[in-house]
Design an enzyme around this catalytic site. Structure first.
Site, PDB file in Angstrom:
ATOM      1  N   GLU A   1       1.344  -0.662  -5.518  1.00  0.00           N
ATOM      2  CA  GLU A   1       0.253   0.669  -5.693  1.00  0.00           C
ATOM      3  C   GLU A   1       1.065   1.738  -5.496  1.00  0.00           C
ATOM      4  O   GLU A   1       1.527   2.145  -4.495  1.00  0.00           O
ATOM      5  CB  GLU A   1      -1.212   0.327  -4.515  1.00  0.00           C
ATOM      6  CG  GLU A   1      -2.021   1.743  -4.518  1.00  0.00           C
ATOM      7  CD  GLU A   1      -2.422   2.256  -3.316  1.00  0.00           C
ATOM      8  OE1 GLU A   1      -3.377   2.633  -3.479  1.00  0.00           O
ATOM      9  OE2 GLU A   1      -2.069   2.597  -2.422  1.00  0.00           O
TER      10      GLU A   1
ATOM     11  N   ASP B   1       0.888  -0.847  -0.150  1.00  0.00           N
ATOM     12  CA  ASP B   1      -0.112   0.105   0.043  1.00  0.00           C
ATOM     13  C   ASP B   1       0.981   0.893   0.082  1.00  0.00           C
ATOM     14  O   ASP B   1       2.192   1.514   0.241  1.00  0.00           O
ATOM     15  CB  ASP B   1      -1.105  -0.254   1.182  1.00  0.00           C
ATOM     16  CG  ASP B   1      -1.994   1.495   1.304  1.00  0.00           C
ATOM     17  OD1 ASP B   1      -2.470   1.380   0.392  1.00  0.00           O
ATOM     18  OD2 ASP B   1      -1.707   2.071   2.290  1.00  0.00           O
TER      19      ASP B   1
END
Length: 732
Positions: free
Chosen positions: A464, A411
């Site tokens: 990401e 993330d």
């Protein structure tokens, strides 16, 4: 000597070296060797000693003036002894003395922990059930180099921080203690005094493998999950040339039990319902929003406190840990991969967590310009500290090896790569060369991916990452960050803007839908339609489509068709597969009742068929990341908003994709094709079965004619359906 100062410091919980005075100590200062034994047992009235080497009572310890302290002198006493305790109130028991046990960390572990290169620190840190000197218990160990004193507190000692002070291994800053009789299920924390003597809030174990469900915050002793041997089929399923279609899921809101207080499904219920659904829909992988323990439901798991602990939210009452491992095992048995969202970029400032863990900025930067995340009100790991990198890299291996997940979606990588991420001038600190790149974070990410590549080669990592940082998904040895895949955020944003426009005006924005092919092969991309696109007032994907109800659904179907034809692996957030109408709400189930509507059911059928076509057609997945797997037929026709291209596999077999992004039917549409022969529709997003108008080329096929078109020697005449994507295959 056992002085009054020692007694007072132990009783007040301020003794930093309990092993120096408690337990068995040999005294050779006199003419005859002797053994001193000192214990501290608050609540004890009398204490006898049993020498287990002989099996006989060795004597009775004398009580000291300070209640709970006892000592005695023996001519000889083996290291294997027990204490026979008579407690106030009359109860009696035989107990083990925690301060008779030897050092727990081996010299190699100490060396590697100090160096920050211990690949599996979770094997020795935290709470590890083990047997020491033939006694079952739990070995506790925690890194807190700047603390004056650290104690284990829990149910077993009435949360008394003075009861079980730990021993400092100064070589690596780790405190350790073996507590006999403490086993799985025991709740515990660590109580620390800062170096200035300030009592800190009790801390959850950073390495805890289980934790209480919020609002409770204790760690829970749990067995070490067994090492999971890598499975060859999973490596093949995760390969760059494999079909990868990911169903992104927030487990707490995929489906709930409204008739039972709107509760979550348990791990076993999710295995019984979610896994067969994903399999039937043709997805190859599930991606789970973070399942590490987290105190705030509204963070969706992106603010974890227990990075090593699968959340207790989905454990059945009274069941304890283990449900997640059963979930993963069943997924693999059904041919589904499991990817978990992993959050190494930041952590919350909860008092029981990592923030100022030992009274200093241990895990985070001290300077808020480096250590505080303004957007999320969280703290940023100090990636330049070897022990912090070790904590995080070890955690990645833990999920891959011990819980057997297929991959980690990392993330917020962009926030890690740049020191000025979401910061104004003066709010960030340049790197040592004066630049904005976070060199320590870059080094950490490379180290992470190198370790995963060597230690768990069938595992994958997905970034990401929303910027143009180069070579994110290229090997470290080739100058990249080493990720296997990168989310294509540019594709997502551009195409959502495009499909959100009235078809009448799309011709003026044709580049939004074609631009991604300019850079499609710079990285190993995943095309995401993720949870981030259906929250914070953005509405659902369906709700962002223009036009009346029929056109909204037609636009959505054509968009999905384009997505599955476009190079790159695929990701859909839950609910998108059947056209969720409203914005996602993490506190409620998806609107499964919508499947009573033929239009929603049609979208679901389309996604199922797209997944199956994608998986069974190598041309659609085998060469996702090389330019020779893609070829434009025509991308210039902005006036009609029509696109056409070819996807090829390694054997030269191909499939043709044609997209019409206006509500106009085009009869007799001529399209240049790569070879002569008959081209049959293998999927048409406008089919009646999907809720479309059932327009298409008559008989679903067209034979190529020797009419040059689009730079090709042969062409076919098609009927292009409105707001639709059509897949054509050359008949054998």
């Amino acid at each position: 000597m056992f002085t009054d100062n020692d007694i007072e410091r132990l009783r007040s919980g301020r003794h930093g070296d309990p092993f120096a005075v408690l337990g068995r100590h040999e005294d050779t200062s006199g003419p005859q060797p002797r053994v001193w034994l000192r214990v501290w047992l608050p609540g004890a009235q009398a204490v006898g000693v049993i020498d287990m080497a002989s099996g006989q009572p060795a004597g009775v310890l004398a009580p000291l003036a300070a209640e709970g302290f006892f000592q005695g002198q023996f001519a000889s006493l083996s290291a294997d002894y027990r204490l026979q305790v008579q407690w106030h109130g009359g109860a009696q028991s035989v107990v083990d003395d925690p301060y008779r046990f030897p050092l727990l960390l081996g010299q190699t572990d100490v060396w590697l922990l100090a160096e920050g290169t211990h690949l599996r620190p979770f094997e020795v840190l935290g709470a590890v059930p083990r047997t020491v000197l033939g006694v079952a218990g739990t070995a506790f160990a925690v890194w807190a180099p700047n603390a004056m004193r650290v104690s284990v507190v829990g149910d077993f000692n009435h949360w008394n921080g003075a009861a079980h002070p730990m021993r400092l291994r100064a070589e690596c800053g780790v405190w350790e203690l073996f507590l006999p009789g403490v086993g799985p299920g025991a709740r515990y924390k660590f109580e620390l005094l800062s170096r200035d003597g300030h009592l800190l809030p009790q801390k959850a174990d950073p390495y805890a493998r289980s934790a209480e469900l919020r609002p409770a915050t204790a760690s829970v002793v749990a067995p070490m999950p067994p090492l999971q041997a890598p499975a060859a089929p999973r490596k093949l399923a995760n390969a760059l040339d494999a079909p990868v279609s990911i169903y992104e899921v927030h487990l707490g809101s995929w489906k709930r039990r409204p008739e039972e207080g709107n509760r979550w499904l348990t791990w076993d219920e999710l295995a019984e319902q979610l896994l067969p659904y994903a399999q039937d829909m043709g997805f190859t992988h599930l991606e789970l929003l973070p399942i590490s323990e987290h105190p705030f439901d509204g963070s969706w798991g992106y603010q974890p406190v227990g990075l090593y602990a699968p959340t207790a939210r989905f454990d059945a009452p009274g069941e304890g840990p283990g449900g997640f491992d059963r979930f993963v095992a069943r997924a693999h048995a059904m041919g589904l991969g499991i990817i978990v969202d992993w959050v190494p970029a930041h952590f919350p400032s909860d008092a029981h967590g990592l923030a100022q863990f030992d009274g200093t900025h241990l895990y985070e930067h001290a300077d808020p310009r480096e250590g505080y995340h303004q957007d999320w009100n969280t703290l940023i790991y100090n990636f330049g500290r070897a022990e912090v990198r070790n904590f995080l890299v070890g955690n990645a291996l833990y999920w891959l090896e011990r819980h057997n997940v297929d991959g980690l979606r990392v993330d917020a990588v962009a926030s890690m790569l740049y020191r000025d991420y979401s910061r104004k001038h003066g709010e960030w600190v340049p790197n040592e060369f004066g630049g904005r790149e976070n060199l320590e974070a870059i080094s950490f990410l490379k180290r992470l991916n190198e370790v995963v590549g060597v230690e768990r080669p069938q595992g994958i990592t997905i970034a990401e990452e929303s910027t143009a940082f180069p070579a994110v998904s290229r090997p470290v040895y080739a100058g990249g960050l080493g990720f296997h895949y990168k989310w294509n955020m540019g594709w997502m944003h551009d195409t959502l803007h495009y499909f959100g426009r009235d078809p009448l005006y799309r011709k003026y924005h044709h580049g939004e839908v074609t631009f991604s092919l300019v850079y499609a092969f710079n990285e190993n991309f995943v095309l995401p339609l993720s949870h981030d696109e259906v929250v914070h007032g953005k509405g659902s994907i369906l709700a962002r489509m223009p036009g009346d109800r029929w056109q909204q659904f037609a636009n959505l179907r054509s968009y999905y068709g384009f997505m599955f034809g476009h190079p790159g692996k695929k990701l859909l957030f839950m609910g998108c597969e059947f056209g969720q109408q409203r914005e996602w709400n993490h506190e409620a189930s998806l609107d499964w009742h919508l499947l009573d509507d033929p239009l929603h059911r049609g979208v679901q059928s389309l996604v199922r068929d797209l997944n199956r076509l994608y998986a069974t057609t190598p041309a659609l997945h085998q060469r996702d990341f090389t330019g020779d797997g893609f070829e434009w037929l025509d991308h210039h026709d902005a006036e009609h908003s029509v696109l056409s291209f070819v996807r090829r596999d390694a054997n030269g077999d191909f499939i043709v994709v044609v997209c019409n992004f206006t509500p106009t039917v085009h009869h007799g549409w001529r399209l240049g094709v790569p070879a002569p022969g008959e081209y049959r529709e293998v999927l048409n997003t406008d089919a009646a079965a999907y809720g479309g108008s059932n327009v298409g080329t008559p008989l679903g096929a067209a034979t190529a004619e020797p009419v040059p078109w689009h730079g090709r020697e042969h062409s076919v005449q098609l009927t292009l359906p409105p707001l639709a994507t059509v897949f054509l295959k050359l008949s054998a």
